[in-house]
Design a protein around this motif. Structure first.
Motif, PDB file in Angstrom:
ATOM      1  N   GLY A 315       9.069  -5.190  41.680  1.00 27.99           N
ATOM      2  CA  GLY A 315       8.688  -4.573  42.689  1.00 27.99           C
ATOM      3  C   GLY A 315       7.513  -3.542  42.360  1.00 27.99           C
ATOM      4  O   GLY A 315       6.793  -3.382  43.077  1.00 27.99           O
ATOM      5  N   PHE A 316       7.441  -3.291  41.263  1.00 28.03           N
ATOM      6  CA  PHE A 316       6.225  -2.641  40.556  1.00 28.03           C
ATOM      7  C   PHE A 316       4.893  -3.343  40.858  1.00 28.03           C
ATOM      8  O   PHE A 316       3.857  -2.869  41.192  1.00 28.03           O
ATOM      9  N   LEU A 317       4.953  -4.810  40.419  1.00 26.37           N
ATOM     10  CA  LEU A 317       3.808  -5.652  40.811  1.00 26.37           C
ATOM     11  C   LEU A 317       3.436  -5.813  42.268  1.00 26.37           C
ATOM     12  O   LEU A 317       2.320  -5.484  42.498  1.00 26.37           O
ATOM     13  N   LEU A 318       4.479  -6.069  42.978  1.00 26.40           N
ATOM     14  CA  LEU A 318       4.146  -5.979  44.558  1.00 26.40           C
ATOM     15  C   LEU A 318       3.584  -4.841  45.156  1.00 26.40           C
ATOM     16  O   LEU A 318       2.602  -4.784  46.012  1.00 26.40           O
ATOM     17  N   LEU A 319       4.336  -3.765  44.530  1.00 24.47           N
ATOM     18  CA  LEU A 319       3.681  -2.387  44.900  1.00 24.47           C
ATOM     19  C   LEU A 319       2.159  -2.169  44.375  1.00 24.47           C
ATOM     20  O   LEU A 319       1.582  -1.685  45.405  1.00 24.47           O
ATOM     21  N   SER A 320       1.910  -2.412  43.308  1.00 25.73           N
ATOM     22  CA  SER A 320       0.598  -2.203  43.119  1.00 25.73           C
ATOM     23  C   SER A 320      -0.624  -3.185  43.804  1.00 25.73           C
ATOM     24  O   SER A 320      -1.426  -2.517  44.177  1.00 25.73           O
ATOM     25  N   MET A 321       0.156  -4.505  43.899  1.00 26.30           N
ATOM     26  CA  MET A 321      -1.037  -5.312  44.664  1.00 26.30           C
ATOM     27  C   MET A 321      -1.007  -4.846  46.145  1.00 26.30           C
ATOM     28  O   MET A 321      -2.207  -5.008  46.684  1.00 26.30           O
ATOM     29  N   THR A 322      -0.072  -4.157  47.004  1.00 25.19           N
ATOM     30  CA  THR A 322      -0.194  -3.658  48.163  1.00 25.19           C
ATOM     31  C   THR A 322      -0.970  -2.807  48.437  1.00 25.19           C
ATOM     32  O   THR A 322      -1.771  -2.485  49.142  1.00 25.19           O
ATOM     33  N   THR A 323      -0.771  -1.450  47.259  1.00 27.31           N
ATOM     34  CA  THR A 323      -1.607  -0.547  47.297  1.00 27.31           C
ATOM     35  C   THR A 323      -3.428  -0.720  47.226  1.00 27.31           C
ATOM     36  O   THR A 323      -3.872  -0.362  48.006  1.00 27.31           O
ATOM     37  N   ILE A 324      -3.564  -1.824  46.253  1.00 29.42           N
ATOM     38  CA  ILE A 324      -4.991  -2.267  45.992  1.00 29.42           C
ATOM     39  C   ILE A 324      -5.317  -2.774  47.419  1.00 29.42           C
ATOM     40  O   ILE A 324      -6.435  -2.579  47.820  1.00 29.42           O
ATOM     41  N   GLY A 325      -4.611  -3.715  47.937  1.00 34.66           N
ATOM     42  CA  GLY A 325      -4.943  -4.262  49.212  1.00 34.66           C
ATOM     43  C   GLY A 325      -5.058  -3.489  50.322  1.00 34.66           C
ATOM     44  O   GLY A 325      -6.171  -3.786  51.057  1.00 34.66           O
ATOM     45  N   MET A 326      -4.300  -2.502  50.488  1.00 33.35           N
ATOM     46  CA  MET A 326      -4.352  -1.590  51.739  1.00 33.35           C
ATOM     47  C   MET A 326      -5.723  -0.629  51.554  1.00 33.35           C
ATOM     48  O   MET A 326      -6.327  -0.556  52.388  1.00 33.35           O
ATOM     49  N   ALA A 327      -5.811  -0.345  50.240  1.00 26.00           N
ATOM     50  CA  ALA A 327      -7.075   0.595  50.077  1.00 26.00           C
ATOM     51  C   ALA A 327      -8.177  -0.115  50.162  1.00 26.00           C
ATOM     52  O   ALA A 327      -9.318   0.439  50.898  1.00 26.00           O
ATOM     53  N   THR A 328      -8.229  -1.328  49.881  1.00 25.77           N
ATOM     54  CA  THR A 328      -9.444  -2.345  49.991  1.00 25.77           C
ATOM     55  C   THR A 328      -9.815  -2.551  51.341  1.00 25.77           C
ATOM     56  O   THR A 328     -10.846  -2.334  51.993  1.00 25.77           O
ATOM     57  N   GLY A 329      -8.712  -3.029  52.070  1.00 26.07           N
ATOM     58  CA  GLY A 329      -8.806  -3.115  53.701  1.00 26.07           C
ATOM     59  C   GLY A 329      -9.262  -2.121  54.489  1.00 26.07           C
ATOM     60  O   GLY A 329     -10.186  -2.248  55.251  1.00 26.07           O
ATOM     61  N   SER A 330      -8.617  -1.014  54.108  1.00 28.56           N
ATOM     62  CA  SER A 330      -9.170   0.160  54.723  1.00 28.56           C
ATOM     63  C   SER A 330     -10.788   0.629  54.260  1.00 28.56           C
ATOM     64  O   SER A 330     -11.393   0.909  55.629  1.00 28.56           O
ATOM     65  N   ALA A 331     -11.128   0.341  53.177  1.00 27.68           N
ATOM     66  CA  ALA A 331     -12.618   0.764  52.989  1.00 27.68           C
ATOM     67  C   ALA A 331     -13.470  -0.245  53.693  1.00 27.68           C
ATOM     68  O   ALA A 331     -14.513   0.158  54.287  1.00 27.68           O
ATOM     69  N   VAL A 332     -13.222  -1.644  53.775  1.00 26.64           N
ATOM     70  CA  VAL A 332     -13.720  -2.620  54.286  1.00 26.64           C
ATOM     71  C   VAL A 332     -14.016  -2.157  55.834  1.00 26.64           C
ATOM     72  O   VAL A 332     -14.917  -2.510  56.536  1.00 26.64           O
ATOM     73  N   TRP A 333     -12.893  -1.974  56.471  1.00 21.64           N
ATOM     74  CA  TRP A 333     -12.601  -1.668  57.831  1.00 21.64           C
ATOM     75  C   TRP A 333     -13.574  -0.518  58.315  1.00 21.64           C
ATOM     76  O   TRP A 333     -14.313  -0.418  59.244  1.00 21.64           O
ATOM     77  N   LEU A 334     -13.335   0.574  57.444  1.00 20.60           N
ATOM     78  CA  LEU A 334     -14.248   1.652  57.892  1.00 20.60           C
ATOM     79  C   LEU A 334     -15.791   1.595  57.770  1.00 20.60           C
ATOM     80  O   LEU A 334     -16.288   1.924  58.473  1.00 20.60           O
TER      81      LEU A 334
END
Length: 343
Positions: A315-334
């Motif tokens: 769960g920690f691994l999936l949570l870390s990957m999700t956090t990085i992915g969402m932050a990266t996706g948000s920055a790219v979209w902005l």
């Protein structure tokens, strides 16, 4: 949204301005300030620093000499400053109207004078309550303070004074629900305070954005952004609260009340309105970034609450990957949205 600096950069990238004319273009566009612009900026900066220094000096002087000064001396000092500030505002505002050219320094000085008077009025109310021990609740001090300076706030046409007025009402609401936790639509003081703050600041944000279309002096973006931050923090905290509570009640097989589910309806509507307003109606990248941050926090909170108990280390691994992915996706979209807004 498109500043003179961005337009000038676009022209320079397209080589639409010859090299020998770049300095002239910088001056004409206002990107490079002229000497009188620097002088005006420094004068206003010193005026604001001087006014704030005088204001803090009065407060600290009374606090430090509280035992040595008599009550009439304390009242006289604060009242004299209020009267002098109001007279200064009247004289400076009148001089600014009679001037052939609008003087920004004169306008700033008059507004600073009224700001000092408004803040010192609160000091006077606190001094009165402390001296005579009126027994009034703390929330009444801030509410009465905001109520009594409303006319000055309307006359000043100053964003900072309007934000002080809104801040006083926010503090009054928080203190009210701390003292009267049983009064309100919900069972806890925290929920009543958060929902009240969210509703009030959302209303102020709507009124501010509507009024800024008609009054130039409300065009500064820092004030509505602060209001949006307060609204976002309140509704996001309510959603996180619901996520944690729902997990707790689910483990105990206890149903949630309809009041607990209210954020599920309000939060998506708030996000949709923020997106529609600041993506389509009034372009503002800060507001979109704040909305995305709220979405990220809610998703991460949900995954943290419901994923870690079942998957443990994975769960920690999936949570870390999700956090990085969402932050990266948000920055790219902005970045993509920002490019769309550029000419």
């Amino acid at each position: 949204m498109i500043s003179n600096r961005n337009q000038l950069l676009e022209l320079l990238e397209q080589q639409a301005i010859e090299e020998q004319h770049i300095d002239q273009a910088l001056l004409v566009s206002g990107v490079r300030p002229r000497p009188h612009n620097w002088l005006s900026f420094i004068s206003q900066l010193l005026a604001w620093c001087g006014g704030l220094a005088l204001l803090f000096a009065v407060v600290f002087f009374i606090a430090y000499n509280w035992q040595q000064m008599g009550k009439f001396a304390k009242f006289a000092l604060v009242e004299v400053i209020i009267i002098v500030s109001i007279l200064a505002y009247y004289r400076l505002a009148k001089r600014g109207k009679n001037a052939a050219n609008h003087d920004e320094v004169q306008s700033s000085l008059s507004k600073i004078s009224l700001l000092i008077a408004a803040v010192c009025f609160g000091v006077l109310l606190a001094l009165f309550g402390q001296t005579y021990q009126t027994g009034a609740d703390p929330w009444q001090l801030f509410f009465n303070w905001a109520l009594l300076i409303t006319l000055w706030v309307m006359l000043a046409r100053l964003n900072a004074l309007w934000m002080i007025w809104i801040g006083l009402l926010n503090i009054a609401m928080i203190l009210y629900y701390i003292n009267f936790s049983a009064v309100g639509l919900f069972f806890s003081a925290e929920l009543n305070a958060l929902w009240s703050l969210f509703a009030f600041n959302s209303l102020m944000l709507i009124v501010w954005e509507r009024a800024s279309q008609h009054y130039v002096w409300l065009a500064a973006r820092w004030a509505p952004r602060i209001l949006a931050v307060v609204c976002g923090v309140c509704i996001t905290w309510l959603m996180v609260w619901l996520i944690v509570d729902s997990s707790y009640f689910y483990r105990r097989n206890t149903p949630l009340s309809y009041q607990d589910w209210l954020p599920i309806v309000v939060w998506p509507v708030w996000c949709a309105l923020m997106y529609a307003t600041y993506r389509r109606v009034k372009a503002d990248l800060f507001m979109l970034a704040g909305t995305l941050l709220s979405v990220n926090v809610i998703v991460i909170s949900f995954l943290t609450t419901h994923l870690l108990d079942n998957l443990h280390e994975l769960g920690f691994l999936l949570l870390s990957m999700t956090t990085i992915g969402m932050a990266t996706g948000s920055a790219v979209w902005l970045r993509r949205v920002n490019k769309e807004w550029q000419p």
